[in-house]
Scaffold this motif. Structure first.
Motif, PDB file in Angstrom:
ATOM      1  N   ARG A  58       0.818  -1.218   0.000  1.00 46.24           N
ATOM      2  CA  ARG A  58       0.000   0.000   0.000  1.00 46.24           C
ATOM      3  C   ARG A  58       0.859   1.279   0.000  1.00 46.24           C
ATOM      4  O   ARG A  58       0.326   2.378  -0.142  1.00 46.24           O
ATOM      5  CB  ARG A  58      -0.919   0.023   1.228  1.00 46.24           C
ATOM      6  CG  ARG A  58      -2.027  -1.029   1.200  1.00 46.24           C
ATOM      7  CD  ARG A  58      -3.113  -0.660   0.205  1.00 46.24           C
ATOM      8  NE  ARG A  58      -4.151  -1.670   0.159  1.00 46.24           N
ATOM      9  CZ  ARG A  58      -4.193  -2.686  -0.687  1.00 46.24           C
ATOM     10  NH1 ARG A  58      -3.227  -2.809  -1.592  1.00 46.24           N
ATOM     11  NH2 ARG A  58      -5.165  -3.562  -0.658  1.00 46.24           N
TER      12      ARG A  58
ATOM     13  N   ARG B 284      -6.705   9.454  -5.678  1.00 45.96           N
ATOM     14  CA  ARG B 284      -7.966   9.229  -4.962  1.00 45.96           C
ATOM     15  C   ARG B 284      -8.020  10.106  -3.718  1.00 45.96           C
ATOM     16  O   ARG B 284      -6.984  10.549  -3.202  1.00 45.96           O
ATOM     17  CB  ARG B 284      -8.109   7.755  -4.591  1.00 45.96           C
ATOM     18  CG  ARG B 284      -8.150   6.820  -5.797  1.00 45.96           C
ATOM     19  CD  ARG B 284      -8.266   5.381  -5.365  1.00 45.96           C
ATOM     20  NE  ARG B 284      -9.582   5.113  -4.793  1.00 45.96           N
ATOM     21  CZ  ARG B 284      -9.891   3.984  -4.143  1.00 45.96           C
ATOM     22  NH1 ARG B 284      -8.977   3.053  -3.942  1.00 45.96           N
ATOM     23  NH2 ARG B 284     -11.113   3.801  -3.671  1.00 45.96           N
TER      24      ARG B 284
ATOM     25  N   LEU C  24     -10.268  10.208  -0.016  1.00 48.76           N
ATOM     26  CA  LEU C  24     -11.293   9.725   0.901  1.00 48.76           C
ATOM     27  C   LEU C  24     -11.824  10.907   1.698  1.00 48.76           C
ATOM     28  O   LEU C  24     -11.082  11.543   2.438  1.00 48.76           O
ATOM     29  CB  LEU C  24     -10.712   8.670   1.844  1.00 48.76           C
ATOM     30  CG  LEU C  24     -11.684   8.092   2.880  1.00 48.76           C
ATOM     31  CD1 LEU C  24     -12.857   7.394   2.196  1.00 48.76           C
ATOM     32  CD2 LEU C  24     -10.962   7.131   3.824  1.00 48.76           C
TER      33      LEU C  24
ATOM     34  N   ASP D 295     -15.796   7.879  -1.118  1.00 49.56           N
ATOM     35  CA  ASP D 295     -14.665   7.700  -2.022  1.00 49.56           C
ATOM     36  C   ASP D 295     -14.778   8.658  -3.198  1.00 49.56           C
ATOM     37  O   ASP D 295     -15.731   8.593  -3.975  1.00 49.56           O
ATOM     38  CB  ASP D 295     -14.623   6.256  -2.534  1.00 49.56           C
ATOM     39  CG  ASP D 295     -14.421   5.242  -1.429  1.00 49.56           C
ATOM     40  OD1 ASP D 295     -13.445   5.384  -0.675  1.00 49.56           O
ATOM     41  OD2 ASP D 295     -15.243   4.301  -1.313  1.00 49.56           O
TER      42      ASP D 295
ATOM     43  N   HIS E 153     -12.081  11.613  -5.798  1.00 49.30           N
ATOM     44  CA  HIS E 153     -10.747  11.907  -6.317  1.00 49.30           C
ATOM     45  C   HIS E 153     -10.393  13.357  -5.991  1.00 49.30           C
ATOM     46  O   HIS E 153     -11.279  14.193  -5.779  1.00 49.30           O
ATOM     47  CB  HIS E 153     -10.678  11.667  -7.821  1.00 49.30           C
ATOM     48  CG  HIS E 153     -10.725  10.211  -8.198  1.00 49.30           C
ATOM     49  ND1 HIS E 153     -11.921   9.518  -8.306  1.00 49.30           N
ATOM     50  CD2 HIS E 153      -9.727   9.324  -8.462  1.00 49.30           C
ATOM     51  CE1 HIS E 153     -11.653   8.259  -8.622  1.00 49.30           C
ATOM     52  NE2 HIS E 153     -10.340   8.113  -8.730  1.00 49.30           N
TER      53      HIS E 153
ATOM     54  N   ASN F 299      -2.494  13.484   3.400  1.00 50.71           N
ATOM     55  CA  ASN F 299      -2.271  12.130   2.918  1.00 50.71           C
ATOM     56  C   ASN F 299      -2.533  11.137   4.047  1.00 50.71           C
ATOM     57  O   ASN F 299      -2.903  11.516   5.149  1.00 50.71           O
ATOM     58  CB  ASN F 299      -0.852  11.993   2.370  1.00 50.71           C
ATOM     59  CG  ASN F 299      -0.670  12.702   1.037  1.00 50.71           C
ATOM     60  OD1 ASN F 299      -1.490  13.528   0.647  1.00 50.71           O
ATOM     61  ND2 ASN F 299       0.399  12.383   0.330  1.00 50.71           N
TER      62      ASN F 299
ATOM     63  N   ALA G 181      -9.509   2.490   3.893  1.00 51.68           N
ATOM     64  CA  ALA G 181      -8.515   2.834   2.869  1.00 51.68           C
ATOM     65  C   ALA G 181      -7.623   1.642   2.537  1.00 51.68           C
ATOM     66  O   ALA G 181      -7.296   1.407   1.363  1.00 51.68           O
ATOM     67  CB  ALA G 181      -7.683   4.024   3.340  1.00 51.68           C
TER      68      ALA G 181
ATOM     69  N   TYR H 170      -6.331   2.165  -1.301  1.00 50.05           N
ATOM     70  CA  TYR H 170      -5.745   3.500  -1.317  1.00 50.05           C
ATOM     71  C   TYR H 170      -4.225   3.394  -1.160  1.00 50.05           C
ATOM     72  O   TYR H 170      -3.714   2.467  -0.525  1.00 50.05           O
ATOM     73  CB  TYR H 170      -6.311   4.357  -0.187  1.00 50.05           C
ATOM     74  CG  TYR H 170      -7.648   4.990  -0.499  1.00 50.05           C
ATOM     75  CD1 TYR H 170      -7.743   6.326  -0.852  1.00 50.05           C
ATOM     76  CD2 TYR H 170      -8.832   4.246  -0.432  1.00 50.05           C
ATOM     77  CE1 TYR H 170      -8.973   6.915  -1.120  1.00 50.05           C
ATOM     78  CE2 TYR H 170     -10.064   4.825  -0.708  1.00 50.05           C
ATOM     79  CZ  TYR H 170     -10.123   6.162  -1.054  1.00 50.05           C
ATOM     80  OH  TYR H 170     -11.341   6.734  -1.333  1.00 50.05           O
ATOM     81  N   ARG H 171      -3.520   4.360  -1.734  1.00 49.60           N
ATOM     82  CA  ARG H 171      -2.065   4.404  -1.680  1.00 49.60           C
ATOM     83  C   ARG H 171      -1.648   5.329  -0.533  1.00 49.60           C
ATOM     84  O   ARG H 171      -2.177   6.426  -0.396  1.00 49.60           O
ATOM     85  CB  ARG H 171      -1.504   4.872  -3.024  1.00 49.60           C
ATOM     86  CG  ARG H 171      -1.962   3.980  -4.167  1.00 49.60           C
ATOM     87  CD  ARG H 171      -1.802   4.637  -5.527  1.00 49.60           C
ATOM     88  NE  ARG H 171      -0.407   4.732  -5.926  1.00 49.60           N
ATOM     89  CZ  ARG H 171       0.254   5.869  -6.079  1.00 49.60           C
ATOM     90  NH1 ARG H 171      -0.340   7.044  -5.853  1.00 49.60           N
ATOM     91  NH2 ARG H 171       1.503   5.863  -6.466  1.00 49.60           N
TER      92      ARG H 171
ATOM     93  N   ASP I 234      -2.329   8.642  -1.876  1.00 55.85           N
ATOM     94  CA  ASP I 234      -3.592   9.321  -2.080  1.00 55.85           C
ATOM     95  C   ASP I 234      -3.881  10.303  -0.939  1.00 55.85           C
ATOM     96  O   ASP I 234      -3.110  10.414   0.015  1.00 55.85           O
ATOM     97  CB  ASP I 234      -4.716   8.290  -2.205  1.00 55.85           C
ATOM     98  CG  ASP I 234      -4.578   7.434  -3.455  1.00 55.85           C
ATOM     99  OD1 ASP I 234      -4.250   7.999  -4.518  1.00 55.85           O
ATOM    100  OD2 ASP I 234      -4.790   6.210  -3.373  1.00 55.85           O
TER     101      ASP I 234
ATOM    102  N   SER J 211      -6.799  12.481   1.736  1.00 52.38           N
ATOM    103  CA  SER J 211      -8.064  12.466   2.468  1.00 52.38           C
ATOM    104  C   SER J 211      -8.480  13.908   2.718  1.00 52.38           C
ATOM    105  O   SER J 211      -7.637  14.796   2.833  1.00 52.38           O
ATOM    106  CB  SER J 211      -7.925  11.702   3.792  1.00 52.38           C
ATOM    107  OG  SER J 211      -6.972  12.322   4.635  1.00 52.38           O
TER     108      SER J 211
END
Length: 345
Positions: A14, A27, A29, A38, A40, A295, A323, A328-329, A335, A337
């Motif tokens: 991840r 993405r 969150l 969810d 982007h 992040n 996540a 999620y990365r 990604d 939040s």
């Protein structure tokens, strides 16, 4: 407060090793109160409201990672805080080989003397010569990738661009304010069209942001200080936004920490210039911000503690579990939040 409360399991796959391309395709969150959604990063104009203001950190990452020798010993140095015109505090690899007064040769005509060993094992490095230290670093330094990326691949030429935000202007950081890596000129134009303003401040992120919390209790953890500045005009703009009912949304935990450092219990944001070592854990009362773009952070880290303070520990554990399950990365190149607390949070 026990540090174990902020632990969670993160599969290594991840951890993002490169950012999304284009950056605003990452993405996002959305955590609003107890709800998860969810989306982007490109959806941000729809996720915020006209009259809100995003606050970015305009610090610029310098090539603060140095490799050198002291006699026959290899010495690694990661600069993390300027202490004078030619002096930087640095975390040292192979510090047991270094003594006060030793000269380190970093190559490319760059040398420094080690001084003033700290309790944390760091040294002050006094750089030799008259050239600005920034020029010396351009010759001998390299981009200081976070350890969880550097352990899996070396830094390369692409990182010189990938690890700078579009707002990077004020040289002095040794880590990027990574939440802002997601923003592009096209996204900023759309945010402006939606009536969402933006402002910048400066906080020079130090390598201490990557240090693990080794204490068992948060009361026993000591934060490293970082230098920051909010000028009077910016403070006035932020206060005006809140006075007319808009929200101040920090982009990154660095922006949040500086705003909170500059805000009194009366909710007024004041000009600020100097060091801050603010450590935000659950129970903290937020005075200057109304939301956060950030992040996904490390387990047991001060940054996961901060987002838990904003949204509630149970909710953030739920959000991070979602996540992980949903692919999620995580971390610096990962990604995003969007955290929007409600009165019930």
């Amino acid at each position: 407060m026990k540090v174990d409360l902020f632990d969670f399991v993160l599969p290594p796959e991840r951890i993002a090793l490169r950012p999304a391309s284009p950056r605003d395709s990452a993405r996002m969150l959305v955590v609003e109160g107890n709800a998860l959604l969810d989306r982007h990063v490109g959806d941000l104009p729809d996720a915020l409201r006209a009259g809100d203001m995003l606050v970015f950190n305009d610090t610029r990452v310098i090539p603060a990672q140095l490799e050198g020798t002291r006699g026959d010993s290899r010495i690694g140095a990661t600069l993390h805080k300027r202490e004078g015109p030619r002096r930087w505090r640095a975390f040292i690899r192979n510090a047991r080989r270094l003594r006060d007064g030793d000269e380190i040769d970093f190559g490319s005509g760059v040398t420094a003397y080690a001084r003033d060993r700290g309790e944390d094992g760091s040294f002050a490095l006094d750089f030799v010569g008259e050239e600005p230290v920034e020029l010396l670093l351009e010759r001998a330094g390299r981009m200081p990738l976070p350890p969880y990326i550097a352990a899996r691949r070396p830094a390369d030429a692409q990182d010189a661009d990938d690890y700078q935000t579009m707002f990077a202007a004020e040289k002095g950081a040794v880590a990027a304010p990574t939440a802002a890596l997601h923003f592009t000129p096209a996204l900023m134009a759309k945010l402006g069209e939606a009536g969402i303003e933006h402002a910048t401040l400066t906080l020079h992120v130090g390598a201490g942001t990557f240090l693990p919390v080794k204490a068992d209790d948060t009361l026993d953890h000591k934060m490293h200080a970082e230098w920051g500045r909010i000028d009077a005009a910016t403070a006035d703009r932020l206060n005006a936004v809140r006075a007319r009912g808009g929200r101040v949304i920090a982009v990154g935990t660095t922006s949040l920490r500086l705003i909170e450092s500059a805000t009194g219990a009366d909710g007024v944001i004041r000009p600020f210039e100097g060091d801050t070592a603010i450590f935000i854990t659950p129970g903290y009362r937020f005075n200057g911000i109304d939301g956060l773009v950030t992040n996904f952070h490390l387990p047991r880290s001060t940054l996961f503690m901060l987002v838990s303070a904003l949204m509630g520990t149970e909710q953030m554990q739920t959000a991070y579990a979602h996540a992980v399950r949903d692919g999620y990365r995580f971390y610096s190149y990962g990604d995003a939040s969007l955290l929007l607390p409600t009165k019930e949070t």
